[in-house]
Design a protein around this motif. Structure first.
Motif, PDB file in Angstrom:
ATOM      1  N   VAL A 191       0.843  -1.208   0.000  1.00 53.98           N
ATOM      2  CA  VAL A 191       0.000   0.000   0.000  1.00 53.98           C
ATOM      3  C   VAL A 191       0.874   1.252   0.000  1.00 53.98           C
ATOM      4  CG1 VAL A 191      -1.589   1.335   1.461  1.00 53.98           C
ATOM      5  CG2 VAL A 191      -2.047  -1.077   0.988  1.00 53.98           C
ATOM      6  N   ARG A 192       1.963   1.220   0.751  1.00 50.85           N
ATOM      7  CA  ARG A 192       2.891   2.374   0.751  1.00 50.85           C
ATOM      8  C   ARG A 192       3.443   2.609  -0.656  1.00 50.85           C
ATOM      9  NH1 ARG A 192       5.490   3.931   5.929  1.00 50.85           N
ATOM     10  NH2 ARG A 192       3.924   3.389   7.464  1.00 50.85           N
ATOM     11  N   GLU A 193       3.813   1.493  -1.299  1.00 55.29           N
ATOM     12  CA  GLU A 193       4.437   1.582  -2.622  1.00 55.29           C
ATOM     13  C   GLU A 193       3.438   1.976  -3.722  1.00 55.29           C
ATOM     14  OE1 GLU A 193       7.478  -1.597  -2.914  1.00 55.29           O
ATOM     15  OE2 GLU A 193       6.432  -1.964  -4.807  1.00 55.29           O
ATOM     16  N   VAL A 194       2.302   1.302  -3.746  1.00 53.23           N
ATOM     17  CA  VAL A 194       1.362   1.479  -4.865  1.00 53.23           C
ATOM     18  C   VAL A 194       0.447   2.695  -4.662  1.00 53.23           C
ATOM     19  CG1 VAL A 194      -0.568   0.399  -6.111  1.00 53.23           C
ATOM     20  CG2 VAL A 194       1.425  -0.975  -5.458  1.00 53.23           C
ATOM     21  N   ALA A 195      -0.036   2.889  -3.427  1.00 54.36           N
ATOM     22  CA  ALA A 195      -0.998   3.980  -3.196  1.00 54.36           C
ATOM     23  C   ALA A 195      -0.338   5.192  -2.532  1.00 54.36           C
ATOM     24  CB  ALA A 195      -2.151   3.475  -2.336  1.00 54.36           C
ATOM     25  N   GLY A 196       0.895   5.016  -2.052  1.00 55.55           N
ATOM     26  CA  GLY A 196       1.593   6.133  -1.404  1.00 55.55           C
ATOM     27  C   GLY A 196       0.955   6.563  -0.099  1.00 55.55           C
ATOM     28  N   LEU A 197       0.290   5.631   0.583  1.00 56.07           N
ATOM     29  CA  LEU A 197      -0.372   5.960   1.853  1.00 56.07           C
ATOM     30  C   LEU A 197       0.392   5.330   3.024  1.00 56.07           C
ATOM     31  CD1 LEU A 197      -4.040   5.286   0.678  1.00 56.07           C
ATOM     32  CD2 LEU A 197      -3.118   7.506   1.390  1.00 56.07           C
ATOM     33  N   PRO A 198       0.411   5.996   4.193  1.00 55.63           N
ATOM     34  CA  PRO A 198       1.227   5.527   5.324  1.00 55.63           C
ATOM     35  C   PRO A 198       0.571   4.380   6.113  1.00 55.63           C
ATOM     36  CG  PRO A 198       0.122   7.554   5.915  1.00 55.63           C
ATOM     37  CD  PRO A 198      -0.273   7.268   4.487  1.00 55.63           C
ATOM     38  N   ALA A 199       0.476   3.208   5.480  1.00 55.85           N
ATOM     39  CA  ALA A 199      -0.176   2.064   6.129  1.00 55.85           C
ATOM     40  C   ALA A 199       0.668   1.557   7.297  1.00 55.85           C
ATOM     41  CB  ALA A 199      -0.369   0.949   5.110  1.00 55.85           C
ATOM     42  N   LYS A 253      -7.068   8.328   0.005  1.00 52.91           N
ATOM     43  CA  LYS A 253      -6.239   8.963  -1.024  1.00 52.91           C
ATOM     44  C   LYS A 253      -7.021  10.023  -1.808  1.00 52.91           C
ATOM     45  CE  LYS A 253      -3.190   7.509  -4.824  1.00 52.91           C
ATOM     46  NZ  LYS A 253      -1.898   8.095  -4.484  1.00 52.91           N
ATOM     47  N   GLY A 254      -8.350   9.839  -1.833  1.00 52.66           N
ATOM     48  CA  GLY A 254      -9.179  10.766  -2.601  1.00 52.66           C
ATOM     49  C   GLY A 254      -9.181  10.430  -4.074  1.00 52.66           C
ATOM     50  N   GLU A 255      -8.617   9.289  -4.436  1.00 52.44           N
ATOM     51  CA  GLU A 255      -8.697   8.845  -5.837  1.00 52.44           C
ATOM     52  C   GLU A 255      -8.660   7.322  -5.920  1.00 52.44           C
ATOM     53  OE1 GLU A 255      -4.453   9.428  -7.784  1.00 52.44           O
ATOM     54  OE2 GLU A 255      -5.026  11.267  -6.743  1.00 52.44           O
ATOM     55  N   HIS A 256      -9.113   6.850  -7.086  1.00 53.08           N
ATOM     56  CA  HIS A 256      -9.178   5.422  -7.380  1.00 53.08           C
ATOM     57  C   HIS A 256      -7.787   4.786  -7.271  1.00 53.08           C
ATOM     58  CE1 HIS A 256      -9.426   2.036 -10.254  1.00 53.08           C
ATOM     59  NE2 HIS A 256     -10.685   1.968  -9.886  1.00 53.08           N
ATOM     60  N   VAL A 257      -7.718   3.572  -6.734  1.00 50.87           N
ATOM     61  CA  VAL A 257      -6.429   2.859  -6.638  1.00 50.87           C
ATOM     62  C   VAL A 257      -6.520   1.599  -7.510  1.00 50.87           C
ATOM     63  CG1 VAL A 257      -4.899   1.597  -5.052  1.00 50.87           C
ATOM     64  CG2 VAL A 257      -5.939   3.761  -4.325  1.00 50.87           C
ATOM     65  N   ASP A 258      -5.480   1.351  -8.284  1.00 52.99           N
ATOM     66  CA  ASP A 258      -5.461   0.218  -9.216  1.00 52.99           C
ATOM     67  C   ASP A 258      -5.381  -1.107  -8.438  1.00 52.99           C
ATOM     68  OD1 ASP A 258      -4.637  -1.792 -11.051  1.00 52.99           O
ATOM     69  OD2 ASP A 258      -3.833  -0.247 -12.389  1.00 52.99           O
ATOM     70  N   ARG A 259      -6.459  -1.875  -8.508  1.00 58.12           N
ATOM     71  CA  ARG A 259      -6.502  -3.116  -7.714  1.00 58.12           C
ATOM     72  C   ARG A 259      -5.513  -4.159  -8.227  1.00 58.12           C
ATOM     73  NH1 ARG A 259     -12.056  -5.776  -7.302  1.00 58.12           N
ATOM     74  NH2 ARG A 259     -12.355  -5.032  -9.418  1.00 58.12           N
ATOM     75  N   ALA A 293     -14.811   2.977  12.959  1.00 59.40           N
ATOM     76  CA  ALA A 293     -15.293   3.074  11.576  1.00 59.40           C
ATOM     77  C   ALA A 293     -14.180   2.631  10.642  1.00 59.40           C
ATOM     78  CB  ALA A 293     -15.694   4.508  11.283  1.00 59.40           C
ATOM     79  N   PRO A 294     -14.518   1.813   9.645  1.00 57.64           N
ATOM     80  CA  PRO A 294     -13.492   1.370   8.697  1.00 57.64           C
ATOM     81  C   PRO A 294     -13.213   2.445   7.650  1.00 57.64           C
ATOM     82  CG  PRO A 294     -15.607   0.458   8.088  1.00 57.64           C
ATOM     83  CD  PRO A 294     -15.834   1.266   9.336  1.00 57.64           C
ATOM     84  N   THR A 295     -12.155   2.248   6.882  1.00 54.64           N
ATOM     85  CA  THR A 295     -11.881   3.141   5.777  1.00 54.64           C
ATOM     86  C   THR A 295     -11.503   2.318   4.549  1.00 54.64           C
ATOM     87  OG1 THR A 295     -10.771   5.183   5.147  1.00 54.64           O
ATOM     88  CG2 THR A 295      -9.392   3.524   6.226  1.00 54.64           C
ATOM     89  N   SER A 296     -11.207   3.017   3.445  1.00 55.93           N
ATOM     90  CA  SER A 296     -10.714   2.344   2.242  1.00 55.93           C
ATOM     91  C   SER A 296      -9.565   3.188   1.699  1.00 55.93           C
ATOM     92  CB  SER A 296     -11.816   2.228   1.193  1.00 55.93           C
ATOM     93  OG  SER A 296     -12.074   3.495   0.612  1.00 55.93           O
ATOM     94  N   LEU A 297      -8.818   2.612   0.775  1.00 53.86           N
ATOM     95  CA  LEU A 297      -7.684   3.343   0.202  1.00 53.86           C
ATOM     96  C   LEU A 297      -8.185   4.539  -0.616  1.00 53.86           C
ATOM     97  CD1 LEU A 297      -5.407   0.339  -0.797  1.00 53.86           C
ATOM     98  CD2 LEU A 297      -5.393   1.708   1.284  1.00 53.86           C
ATOM     99  N   LYS A 298      -9.284   4.327  -1.353  1.00 58.04           N
ATOM    100  CA  LYS A 298      -9.825   5.434  -2.150  1.00 58.04           C
ATOM    101  C   LYS A 298     -10.280   6.585  -1.243  1.00 58.04           C
ATOM    102  CE  LYS A 298     -13.264   6.559  -5.630  1.00 58.04           C
ATOM    103  NZ  LYS A 298     -14.466   6.106  -6.323  1.00 58.04           N
ATOM    104  N   ALA A 299     -10.910   6.233  -0.131  1.00 54.43           N
ATOM    105  CA  ALA A 299     -11.380   7.280   0.788  1.00 54.43           C
ATOM    106  C   ALA A 299     -10.200   8.060   1.362  1.00 54.43           C
ATOM    107  CB  ALA A 299     -12.206   6.650   1.909  1.00 54.43           C
TER     108      ALA A 299
END
Ligand code: BTN
Length: 265
Positions: free
Chosen positions: A105-113, A175-181, A167-173
């Protein structure tokens, strides 16, 4: 139903693994990829088989919970392994899965998982991924391990239940954009394979080292409900068995199963 991204050829493009992904079973709809993987594993299916679905009607979570799996937006995948080692190695596979997802997730979506013990994967304290490892052992030998991973990728959090754990979250929520599955799945499978090789070649310590670096738990005050009451203290480390070491009033305590609550973050 949203369109399907799950095309074996597309997933395998650029995938360079030794074991994980030797064989794919892909479903539009299934009760649970873990359930099906258990059946395949007990029938002696090839190691590295990946069971993938667009939609699960009975997705399973830890501790008998449900994993809500909306169609076409998440990753619901289970990998079957046949490790050589004894049962002492089992916790390393659980830790491996959390590390693989957080790094991917860090690599592909750039989010601090980050990983919350034992292996929920979070962003900013909110869970977007759960891991359900199941195994079959004979005496002290592992027959097979199945690693089930559920990731809320492009999921609308409003479609997921709010639990007492938050409350759960998602990568899109996040990042604010679609993530390539496909890209994310490929990266998770690649990292699982690399870590599996490390464990097989006696370098499993590396997984524990990486887990510590990605932990959302260590260094925090935590609370855990045990059968004999509540334990509260500072989470200081995990040991080789994947157990959480908590510095509490009565001294150092090791917790091997259950759910923790992070009291201060
Ligand atoms: C948890 O956090 O409680 C674990 C959730 C695990 C969900 C995944 S989705 C793919 C695989 N199949 C299942 O039925 N469960 C796991």
């Amino acid at each position: 139903m949203a369109g399907s991204d799950w095309d074996e050829k597309k997933i395998k493009e650029g995938l360079n693994t030794e074991v994980v992904g030797t064989r794919f079973e892909i479903f539009q709809e299934i009760d649970s990829t873990n359930h099906h993987a258990m059946e395949l594993a007990s029938g002696g299916v090839e190691e590295g088989t990946v069971v993938l679905a667009e939609w699960q009607t009975e997705g399973r979570g830890r501790l008998g919970r449900e994993w809500v799996s909306p169609s076409g937006v998440g990753i619901y995948v289970t990998v079957i392994l046949h490790p050589e080692g004894g049962i002492a190695q089992l916790p390393k596979y659980t830790l491996l899965a959390g590390v693989a997802v957080a790094e991917a997730v860090r690599e592909v979506a750039g989010l601090p998982a980050e990983i919350k013990w034992p292996n929920d994967v979070l962003i900013d304290g909110k869970k977007f991924c759960g891991i359900l490892e199941e195994s079959f052992v004979s005496g002290s030998k592992i027959k097979y391990v199945i690693i089930g991973i559920g990731i809320n990728v492009n999921t609308d959090p409003a479609d997921l239940p709010v639990t007492p754990r938050g409350a759960p979250t998602s990568l899109k929520a996040e990042k604010g954009e679609h993530v390539d599955r496909v890209e994310l799945l490929r990266s998770v499978l690649q990292k699982l394979d690399t870590g599996y090789t490390e464990i097989r070649t006696g370098n499993g310590e590396n997984i524990i080292h990486k887990w510590r670096g990605l932990s959302a738990t260590l260094g925090h005050k935590v609370r855990v409900e045990l059968s004999g009451g509540t334990l509260e203290g500072q989470a200081v480390d995990i040991d080789d068995d994947g157990g959480l070491l908590i510095s509490a009033e009565g001294g150092m305590q090791k917790v091997t199963a259950g759910d923790i609550i992070i009291v201060n973050s």
